[in-house]
Design a protein around this motif. Structure first.
Motif, PDB file in Angstrom:
ATOM      1  N   VAL A   7     -15.663  61.950  80.140  1.00 39.23           N
ATOM      2  CA  VAL A   7     -16.208  61.052  81.145  1.00 39.23           C
ATOM      3  C   VAL A   7     -15.123  60.069  81.581  1.00 39.23           C
ATOM      4  O   VAL A   7     -14.463  59.467  80.735  1.00 39.23           O
ATOM      5  CB  VAL A   7     -17.416  60.282  80.578  1.00 39.23           C
ATOM      6  N   PRO A   8     -14.906  59.908  82.878  1.00 43.56           N
ATOM      7  CA  PRO A   8     -13.860  58.970  83.317  1.00 43.56           C
ATOM      8  C   PRO A   8     -14.227  57.543  82.942  1.00 43.56           C
ATOM      9  O   PRO A   8     -15.405  57.179  82.899  1.00 43.56           O
ATOM     10  CB  PRO A   8     -13.823  59.163  84.830  1.00 43.56           C
ATOM     11  N   SER A   9     -13.217  56.746  82.690  1.00 42.59           N
ATOM     12  CA  SER A   9     -13.450  55.334  82.427  1.00 42.59           C
ATOM     13  C   SER A   9     -13.879  54.658  83.731  1.00 42.59           C
ATOM     14  O   SER A   9     -13.664  55.194  84.823  1.00 42.59           O
ATOM     15  CB  SER A   9     -12.171  54.674  81.913  1.00 42.59           C
ATOM     16  N   PRO A  10     -14.485  53.468  83.643  1.00 40.03           N
ATOM     17  CA  PRO A  10     -14.850  52.760  84.880  1.00 40.03           C
ATOM     18  C   PRO A  10     -13.665  52.572  85.821  1.00 40.03           C
ATOM     19  O   PRO A  10     -13.812  52.695  87.044  1.00 40.03           O
ATOM     20  CB  PRO A  10     -15.391  51.427  84.359  1.00 40.03           C
ATOM     21  N   LEU A  11     -12.487  52.280  85.267  1.00 40.57           N
ATOM     22  CA  LEU A  11     -11.319  52.078  86.117  1.00 40.57           C
ATOM     23  C   LEU A  11     -10.876  53.391  86.768  1.00 40.57           C
ATOM     24  O   LEU A  11     -10.473  53.402  87.938  1.00 40.57           O
ATOM     25  CB  LEU A  11     -10.171  51.469  85.316  1.00 40.57           C
ATOM     26  N   GLN A  12     -10.948  54.490  86.026  1.00 40.95           N
ATOM     27  CA  GLN A  12     -10.608  55.790  86.601  1.00 40.95           C
ATOM     28  C   GLN A  12     -11.591  56.172  87.716  1.00 40.95           C
ATOM     29  O   GLN A  12     -11.197  56.701  88.758  1.00 40.95           O
ATOM     30  CB  GLN A  12     -10.607  56.855  85.506  1.00 40.95           C
ATOM     31  N   TYR A  13     -12.850  55.903  87.476  1.00 38.50           N
ATOM     32  CA  TYR A  13     -13.883  56.173  88.488  1.00 38.50           C
ATOM     33  C   TYR A  13     -13.607  55.362  89.745  1.00 38.50           C
ATOM     34  O   TYR A  13     -13.637  55.887  90.872  1.00 38.50           O
ATOM     35  CB  TYR A  13     -15.240  55.833  87.883  1.00 38.50           C
ATOM     36  N   ALA A  29     -18.196  51.655  95.805  1.00 41.67           N
ATOM     37  CA  ALA A  29     -17.071  50.917  95.226  1.00 41.67           C
ATOM     38  C   ALA A  29     -17.484  49.502  94.852  1.00 41.67           C
ATOM     39  O   ALA A  29     -17.074  48.969  93.813  1.00 41.67           O
ATOM     40  CB  ALA A  29     -15.900  50.888  96.209  1.00 41.67           C
ATOM     41  N   ALA A  30     -18.315  48.880  95.705  1.00 40.49           N
ATOM     42  CA  ALA A  30     -18.775  47.519  95.419  1.00 40.49           C
ATOM     43  C   ALA A  30     -19.692  47.493  94.199  1.00 40.49           C
ATOM     44  O   ALA A  30     -19.599  46.590  93.354  1.00 40.49           O
ATOM     45  CB  ALA A  30     -19.498  46.949  96.640  1.00 40.49           C
ATOM     46  N   ILE A  31     -20.564  48.483  94.086  1.00 41.78           N
ATOM     47  CA  ILE A  31     -21.479  48.530  92.940  1.00 41.78           C
ATOM     48  C   ILE A  31     -20.713  48.662  91.636  1.00 41.78           C
ATOM     49  O   ILE A  31     -21.016  47.992  90.643  1.00 41.78           O
ATOM     50  CB  ILE A  31     -22.470  49.696  93.101  1.00 41.78           C
ATOM     51  N   CYS A  32     -19.707  49.513  91.618  1.00 48.95           N
ATOM     52  CA  CYS A  32     -19.046  49.818  90.345  1.00 48.95           C
ATOM     53  C   CYS A  32     -18.154  48.681  89.849  1.00 48.95           C
ATOM     54  O   CYS A  32     -17.680  48.722  88.717  1.00 48.95           O
ATOM     55  CB  CYS A  32     -18.282  51.126  90.424  1.00 48.95           C
ATOM     56  N   LEU A  33     -17.964  47.629  90.658  1.00 50.69           N
ATOM     57  CA  LEU A  33     -17.242  46.459  90.164  1.00 50.69           C
ATOM     58  C   LEU A  33     -17.973  45.833  88.979  1.00 50.69           C
ATOM     59  O   LEU A  33     -17.353  45.172  88.133  1.00 50.69           O
ATOM     60  CB  LEU A  33     -17.071  45.413  91.263  1.00 50.69           C
ATOM     61  N   ALA A  34     -19.272  46.036  88.904  1.00 53.16           N
ATOM     62  CA  ALA A  34     -20.076  45.440  87.833  1.00 53.16           C
ATOM     63  C   ALA A  34     -19.954  46.188  86.514  1.00 53.16           C
ATOM     64  O   ALA A  34     -20.447  45.716  85.484  1.00 53.16           O
ATOM     65  CB  ALA A  34     -21.548  45.382  88.254  1.00 53.16           C
ATOM     66  N   GLN A  35     -19.290  47.347  86.510  1.00 45.93           N
ATOM     67  CA  GLN A  35     -19.219  48.134  85.283  1.00 45.93           C
ATOM     68  C   GLN A  35     -18.431  47.446  84.177  1.00 45.93           C
ATOM     69  O   GLN A  35     -18.659  47.721  82.999  1.00 45.93           O
ATOM     70  CB  GLN A  35     -18.618  49.508  85.574  1.00 45.93           C
ATOM     71  N   GLU A  37     -18.656  44.290  83.459  1.00 43.58           N
ATOM     72  CA  GLU A  37     -19.600  43.349  82.859  1.00 43.58           C
ATOM     73  C   GLU A  37     -20.843  44.054  82.326  1.00 43.58           C
ATOM     74  O   GLU A  37     -21.433  43.604  81.335  1.00 43.58           O
ATOM     75  CB  GLU A  37     -20.018  42.308  83.905  1.00 43.58           C
ATOM     76  N   TYR A  38     -21.218  45.159  82.965  1.00 44.05           N
ATOM     77  CA  TYR A  38     -22.404  45.924  82.563  1.00 44.05           C
ATOM     78  C   TYR A  38     -21.967  47.365  82.271  1.00 44.05           C
ATOM     79  O   TYR A  38     -22.082  48.243  83.135  1.00 44.05           O
ATOM     80  CB  TYR A  38     -23.452  45.906  83.674  1.00 44.05           C
ATOM     81  N   PRO A  39     -21.446  47.640  81.067  1.00 41.42           N
ATOM     82  CA  PRO A  39     -20.880  48.962  80.764  1.00 41.42           C
ATOM     83  C   PRO A  39     -21.876  50.110  80.902  1.00 41.42           C
ATOM     84  O   PRO A  39     -21.467  51.249  81.157  1.00 41.42           O
ATOM     85  CB  PRO A  39     -20.426  48.817  79.302  1.00 41.42           C
ATOM     86  N   ASP A  40     -23.155  49.840  80.726  1.00 41.14           N
ATOM     87  CA  ASP A  40     -24.163  50.897  80.815  1.00 41.14           C
ATOM     88  C   ASP A  40     -24.755  51.036  82.218  1.00 41.14           C
ATOM     89  O   ASP A  40     -25.751  51.749  82.405  1.00 41.14           O
ATOM     90  CB  ASP A  40     -25.296  50.628  79.815  1.00 41.14           C
TER      91      ASP A  40
END
Length: 283
Positions: A7-13, A29-35, A37-40
């Motif tokens: 599974v790609p890391s949040p930064l890779q995604y 792209a805007a949504i995934c900025l929260a990953q 702070e919210y890993p799940d």
């Protein structure tokens, strides 16, 4: 043959999303900025939530509704029925920059509210764009009879006079108050999706820097560098954050990168001195 299902890391995604400016997925792209702070966080679920809002809105409007009717319907739905608006009580809460939180609380800052509003507007077929207005992100819609500029923080449509009034403090600070040749249109140009994400990240950057929250600041800097790999000042700022966090090895690498490219920067002497300190182990 063994398949690699890592599974790609949040930064890779994030890196995959922002790789190209063609068909740049602004909302995702805007949504995934929260990953960070919210890993799940389930990004696809949040995308689905926005799709559901759009479906609800479309059911309220005739399929052949003119653009002005669609705009009025959108504003009624977004600002009044759903009560989206600015978080005036806690403007600098990082959650204001995370779209999953904004969807939950219906409160945010201008740029996050704008991203959600724009997704709905474009979904309705409106010619809508973000506007990087100085100090306050706006949205605009081109209609058959002219352009409408809206403050996503309040839902207010702004006249040319009101825009000029909001612009005046910026013009005073920048020394442009006497430059009568600068047209208002210059300040109302459409913001590219990459620039919108960059502005969102820089909002978080200022919050974490003010709070001296180095791990969160470094995570934001990682994304800024992925987003704009030749923005050398971001390497400098990540290096300084690594130094404050106590990692001189990573700090040295970033400051060396900055100094190798920032030939005309005004802070070169100061950064060279800081680099020498770090090499001597004086974190």
């Amino acid at each position: 043959m063994q398949l690699n299902l890592a599974v790609p890391s949040p930064l890779q995604y994030f890196s995959c999303l922002v790789e190209s400016d063609e068909h740049f997925p602004l909302l995702e792209a805007a949504i995934c900025l929260a990953q960070d702070e919210y890993p799940d966080l389930d990004v696809q679920q949040v995308l689905g939530d926005v799709d559901q809002l759009l479906a609800r809105l479309k059911r309220r409007l005739p399929a052949d509704a003119p653009a002005l009717q669609r705009l009025r319907g959108l504003n009624q739905f977004f600002f009044h029925d759903l009560s989206f608006g600015g978080n005036v009580n806690d403007y600098y809460d990082p959650d204001n920059s995370y779209l999953n939180a904004v969807l939950r609380t219906r409160r945010g800052i201008p740029i996050t509210l704008a991203v959600l509003w724009l997704e709905l507007a474009v979904g309705l077929g409106l010619n809508a764009r973000g506007v990087a207005f100085p100090g306050h992100f706006m949205v605009k819609v081109n209609l058959p009879k002219g352009q409408v500029v809206i403050d996503p923080f309040s839902g207010q449509s702004l006249s040319r006079e009101e825009l000029a009034e909001r612009l005046e403090p910026f013009r005073q600070r920048s020394g442009a108050a006497d430059d009568l040749d600068v047209p208002m249109g210059l300040y109302l140009q459409s913001a590219a999706p990459r620039d919108i994400i960059s502005r969102m990240l820089r909002n978080l950057k200022e919050i974490h820097k003010t709070q001296e929250d180095w791990p969160r600041l470094i995570a934001v800097q990682d994304r800024l560098i992925v987003l704009q790999p030749e923005a050398w000042i971001e390497y400098r700022d990540r290096g300084l954050a690594w130094a404050a966090h106590g990692d001189s090895v990573r700090a040295v690498a970033d400051l060396e990168t900055y100094l190798a490219h920032a030939e005309d920067a005004l802070d070169i002497d100061a950064m060279v001195e800081r680099l020498m300190e770090l090499r001597r182990g004086e974190c």
